[in-house]
Design an enzyme around this catalytic site. Structure first.
Site, mmCIF file in Angstrom:
data_model
loop_
_atom_site.group_PDB
_atom_site.id
_atom_site.type_symbol
_atom_site.label_atom_id
_atom_site.label_comp_id
_atom_site.label_asym_id
_atom_site.label_seq_id
_atom_site.Cartn_x
_atom_site.Cartn_y
_atom_site.Cartn_z
ATOM 1 N N ILE B 463 0.837 -1.201 0.000
ATOM 2 C CA ILE B 463 0.000 0.000 0.000
ATOM 3 C C ILE B 463 0.875 1.254 0.000
ATOM 4 O O ILE B 463 0.392 2.377 -0.063
ATOM 5 C CB ILE B 463 -0.974 -0.039 1.199
ATOM 6 C CG1 ILE B 463 -2.064 1.017 1.078
ATOM 7 C CG2 ILE B 463 -0.235 0.095 2.496
ATOM 8 C CD1 ILE B 463 -3.159 0.902 2.129
ATOM 9 N N GLY B 464 2.168 1.057 0.042
ATOM 10 C CA GLY B 464 3.098 2.186 0.024
ATOM 11 C C GLY B 464 4.023 2.169 1.217
ATOM 12 O O GLY B 464 4.887 3.025 1.378
ATOM 13 N N GLU B 694 -1.643 3.394 11.295
ATOM 14 C CA GLU B 694 -2.777 4.193 11.749
ATOM 15 C C GLU B 694 -2.499 5.016 13.008
ATOM 16 O O GLU B 694 -2.815 6.192 13.056
ATOM 17 C CB GLU B 694 -3.991 3.283 11.914
ATOM 18 C CG GLU B 694 -4.570 2.945 10.547
ATOM 19 C CD GLU B 694 -5.493 1.756 10.546
ATOM 20 O OE1 GLU B 694 -5.009 0.650 10.852
ATOM 21 O OE2 GLU B 694 -6.678 1.922 10.263
#
Ligand SMILES: Cc1cc2nc3c(=O)[nH]c(=O)nc-3n(C[C@H](O)[C@H](O)[C@H](O)COP(=O)(O)OP(=O)(O)OC[C@H]3O[C@@H](n4cnc5c(N)ncnc54)[C@H](O)[C@@H]3O)c2cc1C
Lengths: 329, 734, 70
Positions: B463-464, B694
């Site tokens: 996702i990077g 997150e």
């Protein structure tokens, strides 16, 4: 975006002829033109590429003043030694605009003629007054970036950074059209929506802006340009202020002044009221503050943008003091 | 088939031996203080150059022979009955190969997909969109949270109330807690809708071969997209293949098969040719999801000593036509209170559906709670950091407060006199928390070739966050070889299964599977080397590019020489991510400190510095780890100061669906960011990794909000803290 | 013969947690306040009947559009 062709005219007269025709739009750096095409705000049959016209190029000294070709890029204006020294506000206005990539592409002519940033105007699904519709959505809608002065029936703000700074120095636009050439003071070039809400200036079909001419700066002139932005990069001014002061020789008294605001009105907004507060007086923080207050006299903020009035007052004060080289305590 | 191992769990100064049961074929978990050769060393991304040079293939870059370009027509109205959709003129346009309409009979938000076309080039597809005739019957709409909540508001769903049933969590007695408080603070906090703004837009390229579907998708979950497509088109799972070689960001909005992916597949089926559908930036903002807004009524009470006696949240938020706007997470977990009550209510309105976004609910809740904490601390004349320490729920965070405060200079900065001029500085601190242990499920295959190359094959996606680099480092470590020997194959559902990249779970879910596979491969390699070295396989180890005798390292073979003894062309082994075993803590702490400077005359806030202290399990690559936190902080600066979806009340449309008007941080808005990790020996899996994509985003806006309060002496209770709001707050002070 | 599962979630219901499975293979439907639901049939947070989709509403057979996840 519609389908179109690009024509590169052989000379200025050819360009003017082409641009007199229906559905022809001038192309300089293309920064705004391409956006307008993508948003379906314009749908020209032909783009007239101005980039090969030598008359539109170069920065030259003329009769003590400067002639800045319309194709001059913003980064050149920001860096030019004569502009930096004698027309500081103009160089700073160019430097504060946009981003390095855009300043490398955007031209002076295009900057003055770019269309407003109003989010209703730029929304492909909104047919607003500026696009020939029957109403301006700003007063009843989201208007935090809209006009506090000179608004109605359209409430856009003029987006150009350069215009207020150039007007502070009394610059004119040199224009060539199908029926010859004319020169118009920039201050008179931009027009209020009461004249025609669909346009922001009096450039006629077929006319090309060839250059901007700056008169020789008055002896002892000092200037400054400041803008307030939400973001420090990649953002448009909430308010911009250009101040040009001429000191009386050997005293602190302000002999002459021009105060021009940007992003507050549908046109670059010169404030004679603010100028009056300082002309003929020795300059100090109090005078500058009074000029700031005066600069927004008669402001009619909309529902969400009264804060711009507060910002304008401060910015005008700060620009005046900065031009005068007075440090606030 | 299991064995017991004793692990030292906890963190510096708080380590405890814990005996855990692990499956037999699970390698012994990496231990606290383990000495590594590759893991933990700053390592540039293995695919960095490919990305920087443009060689990395993103979905956007996919181009297939005969590929068509799709474009989507969206509803310009926030609420309308779709009476008819006439595709005939679009179909007749030369170059158009397919045209479809969506099944909806009602458009419930401006931007909802109505129809789509595929044509030989994108321009023709756009021309065709203009030829589609849709007959709408406009309906009344509501696009504002306050209005949507009002009795008698326009209903988003027929005859239904917009206000959904609340979710309530409580313990103790909130009334008693408030009554017992020496000081009570109550206020309402508001946060805006934030959109994901992935640099690579959503989209897919779909190609059918008979009843087999291959989709290149800008996705953070190749297997979840595969499953969704299989269900949608009623295909067996093995008839659908999804590929995501490189992904330009996801942030929670790219989990499954979204409309644009299904549209690409439908168009491709009709056109009998591959079709590429990549969204416009406007489509991104309108229809791919967002972080819901919130109105949070907070009541906090504390006793004279600064112990919280009550925490209460009454929250409303809108996920547009969807749900998911809750924000209670931080209220339930950051601080102890004997009495606590949270009530969260989702409200529907005619805007695009929300989708998970980097720590769903947490930045909202954290901003409200932490600013309220500061307001209460002021009433009690308590140092704000001390107040947090008193009520802190997590022992790791206690250490993080100390580390952060020292690094940031909390004491010195707190004592510094405020400037008398218009530029005021302020500082703030906020807590973060998360829970990212990872899950079981992922499978990995590792293959050694005769020429000494090693391939790691796993159906995860990057996702990077640097997944290829992380996995290669783990493999290299386990096999005792240099990093360059490892090649990672990811991003294809033809590979062994892995979970989507979300919930900060990729690294803790995938690295243990890869490590187990490598351990299994290593066993095989040791068995090949054993007869040559005249030792038992159990006496051998793989280290420094060799296989050697543990008690006599001079007896060794190079890794390549061992590979040359592979009987066929290659030797492979499998590994799986087993369910979490016992560990130390299921939650993760963290805290961030921020310093701002406010131009109090213009209302402009600049963030000068952020110190981010987060706990992590085993750090694999400190560089990618730090990048995670940098990214979380930057997103937090944007959330604090600039970003917001603006809905026009007259037209019900978003007026700023562009990169120009939707304001993201630019280079000059980036503060100095200092990142520190507290490594926690957490257990649960064999690499000891925890995710932290997150948590890095949870506390930033809150810390900035607290710093602005400190700077100007009045709270700005709504995000983003734009000049109008800062000036309005200053006015309440005067 | 296996009994149809009366309490399972609909085949078409999705949410972030449901993209993960428990160690015994079931989709996880945590009914958290941050869960955003999508119906795969409509690709929107509502079912084919035009009413909101979520873990409570799309659970069991009461809803006309329910389809069992096998
Ligand atoms: C992200 C971003 C940020 C920006 N920020 C700022 C900012 O802060 N301040 C600011 O002032 N600007 C800003 N700009 C705007 C930018 O400066 C203008 O778009 C640019 O100067 C236009 O110049 P151009 O040469 O590209 O013009 P074009 O796009 O080629 O033309 C613009 C318009 O002028 C007409 N035109 C151009 N030249 C002539 C001519 N010689 N004669 C007659 N008509 C002509 C064209 O027909 C067109 O209508 C920003 C732009 C972007 C994209």
């Amino acid at each position: 975006m519609n389908r179109f062709e690009v024509i590169t005219p052989a000379d200025l007269a050819h360009a003017a002829r082409l641009l007199s025709g229906e559905g022809h739009v001038a192309l300089a750096g293309g920064v705004d033109v391409i956006d307008l095409l993508k948003l379906d705000i314009i749908a020209p049959a032909t783009l007239v590429n101005l980039k090969n016209l030598p008359e539109l190029r170069g920065i030259e000294s003329r009769a003590g003043g400067l002639r800045i070709g319309a194709l001059t890029q913003l980064h050149e204006v920001a860096e030019h030694p004569l502009i930096r020294e004698h027309y500081t506000a103009v160089a700073d206005a160019a430097r504060e605009a946009a981003t390095p990539q855009i300043r490398n592409l955007a031209t002076v002519g295009g900057n003055l003629l770019q269309r407003p940033r109003c989010w209703y105007f730029r929304h492909p699904d909104v047919h607003c007054l500026k696009k020939g519709g029957d109403r301006c959505y700003a007063p009843g809608g989201l208007n935090r970036y809209h006009a506090i002065l000179g608004g109605g029936p359209s409430f856009i703000v003029h987006p150009s950074n350069l215009a207020p700074a150039l007007i502070a120095f009394g610059a004119s636009a040199k224009i060539v059209g199908p029926s010859g050439q004319r020169s118009v003071e920039l201050e008179k070039f931009f027009t209020l929506p009461t004249v025609d809400p669909r346009r922001e200036n009096n450039l006629e079909p077929g006319e090309v802006v060839v250059a901007v001419e700056l008169p020789a700066p008055p002896a002892g002139a000092k200037s400054a340009y400041l803008e307030a932005r939400e973001k420090q990069s990649f953002d448009w001014p909430l308010v911009a202020a250009a101040a040009m002061l001429v000191g009386a020789p050997g005293s602190h008294t302000v002999h002459d002044a021009r105060i021009v605001l940007g992003a507050v009105a549908p046109i670059p907004w010169r404030s004679p009221d603010a100028e009056k507060e300082i002309i003929g007086h020795p300059l100090d923080a109090e005078r500058a503050r009074a000029a700031g207050e005066a600069s927004v006299r008669g402001a009619h903020p909309l529902s969400d943008n009264a804060y711009k009035v507060a910002i304008a007052k401060v910015l005008v004060r700060r620009a005046i003091l900065k031009a005068a080289g007075i440090e606030e305590t | 088939m299991s064995r017991r191992v004793t692990l030292n769990l906890g963190f510096e100064g708080h380590l405890q031996p814990v005996t855990v049961v692990i499956p037999d074929d699970e390698p012994t978990p990496w231990q606290w203080g383990e000495r590594f050769e590759i893991v933990g060393k700053p390592t540039p991304r293995v695919d960095g150059a490919l990305k920087a040079t443009g060689a990395a293939r993103y979905t956007y870059d996919i181009s297939l022979p005969g590929m068509l370009y799709g474009a989507i027509l969206r509803s310009p109205y926030p609420h309308a009955r779709i009476k008819s959709v006439d595709l005939s003129r679009a179909r007749r346009l030369s170059g158009v190969r397919a045209a479809i309409r969506m099944d909806d009979t009602v458009a419930r938000f401006a931007g909802q997909e109505v129809a789509a076309v595929a044509a030989i080039d994108y321009e023709t597809a756009l021309d065709a969109l203009r030829l589609i005739k849709v007959e709408y019957e406009e309906l009344p709409f509501v696009v504002d949270l306050d209005m949507a909540m009002m009795p008698g508001a326009v209903s988003v769903f027929e005859n239904g109330s917009n206000v959904q049933r609340p979710t309530v969590n409580e313990h103790g007695d909130i009334k008693r807690g408030l009554a017992a408080a020496a000081a009570v603070h109550e206020a309402v906090y508001a946060t805006p809708v934030q959109t994901h703004v992935s640099l690579e837009v959503h989209g897919s390229v779909a190609e059918w071969d008979g009843d087999e579907l291959t989709v290149w998708s800008s996705s953070q979950g190749i297997f979840t997209v595969r499953d969704d497509l299989a269900v949608y088109f009623s295909l067996p799972h093995n008839k659908v293949r999804v590929i995501t070689e490189y992904l330009g960001g996801g942030f929670g909005s790219k989990f499954g098969a979204k409309p644009e992916t299904v549209i690409a597949a439908r168009l491709a089926r009709e056109a009998r040719a591959p079709v590429k559908v990549m969204l416009t930036r406007e489509g991104e903002h309108l229809a791919t999801g967002n972080r819901p807004d919130s109105l949070q009524k907070v009541r906090l009470g504390a006793d004279r000593g600064g112990k919280l006696t009550a925490i209460e949240l009454v929250q409303h938020g809108s996920g547009g036509i969807g749900a998911g706007s809750g924000s209670a997470g931080p209220f339930l977990s950051l601080y102890h209170s004997p009495n606590l009550r949270t009530e969260e209510t989702n409200v529907f309105m005619n805007t695009g559906p929300s989708s998970p976004m980097r720590a769903p609910g947490w930045p909202q809740g954290c901003f409200a709670l932490e600013l309220a904490m500061d307001e209460l601390a002021r009433k009690l004349s308590l140092d704000r950091l001390e107040f947090r320490r008193l009520n802190n729920s997590n022992p790791v965070r206690a250490l993080e407060f100390d580390i952060g405060a020292k690094l940031f200079g909390w004491k010195e900065k707190s004592a510094a006199p405020k400037s008398s001029g218009p530029f005021k500085r302020g500082i703030g601190v906020a807590s973060a928390a998360w829970h990212a242990l990872g899950v079981s499920g992922p499978q990995a295959q590792v293959i050694a070739y005769r020429d000494g190359r090693v391939q790691v094959v796993i159906g995860t996606q990057d996702i990077g966050t640097g997944t290829r680099t992380i996995l290669a480092m783990v493999a290299a470590e386990e096999l005792g070889v240099e990093l360059a020997r490892i090649e990672c194959q990811i991003g294809d559902t033809g590979y062994p299964f892995s979970v989507p990249s979300g919930g900060s779970m990729t690294t803790p879910s995938t690295t243990p599977a890869v490590r187990q596979a490598c351990a299994h491969l290593k066993e095989k390699l040791l068995r090949l080397a054993a007869p040559v070295l005249g030792a038992e396989p159990s006496d051998l180890e793989a280290r420094g590019g060799t296989i050697r005798v543990r008690f006599d390292p001079s007896r060794k073979m190079s890794f390549e020489d061992v590979c040359r003894r592979i009987p066929g062309d290659s030797l492979s082994a499998e590994g799986e991510r087993v369910p979490n075993y016992e560990g130390y803590r299921k939650d993760q702490a963290g805290c961030q400190f921020a310093e701002v400077e406010v131009d109090t005359e213009l209302g402009i806030v600049r963030v000068l510095k952020v110190v981010a202290v987060h706990d992590a399990g085993q750090i694999i690559d400190p560089l990618t780890a730090r990048s995670q936190v940098n990214g979380g902080v930057l997103m937090g600066v944007g959330y604090a100061l600039f970003e917001t979806r603006r809905m026009d009340p007259q037209l019900g449309i978003m007026v700023n669906p562009t990169m120009d008007d939707y304001k993201l941080v630019g280079p000059l808005d980036v503060p100095e960011i200092d990142v520190r990790f507290v490594e926690v020996a957490n257990g649960f899996n064999n690499t000891g990794v925890m995710g932290f994509g997150e948590p890095a985003h949870v506390a930033t806006a809150a810390a900035i909000g607290c710093a602005v309060y400190d700077a100007i002496g009045v709270p700005v209770r709504s995000l983003p803290m734009t000049p109008d709001r800062v000036l309005a707050a200053m006015e309440t002070k005067a | 013969m296996a009994q149809p599962n009366q309490t399972a979630h609909c085949l078409y219901l999705r949410t972030k947690s449901a993209y993960f499975r428990t160690a015994s293979g079931e989709r996880i439907f945590d009914e958290s306040s941050t869960a955003c639901y999508t119906c795969l049939k409509t690709l929107r947070p509502l079912g084919p009947d035009g009413m909101p989709a979520d873990a409570q509403a799309c659970h069991g057979r009461e809803r006309g559009c329910f389809e069992e996840d096998r």
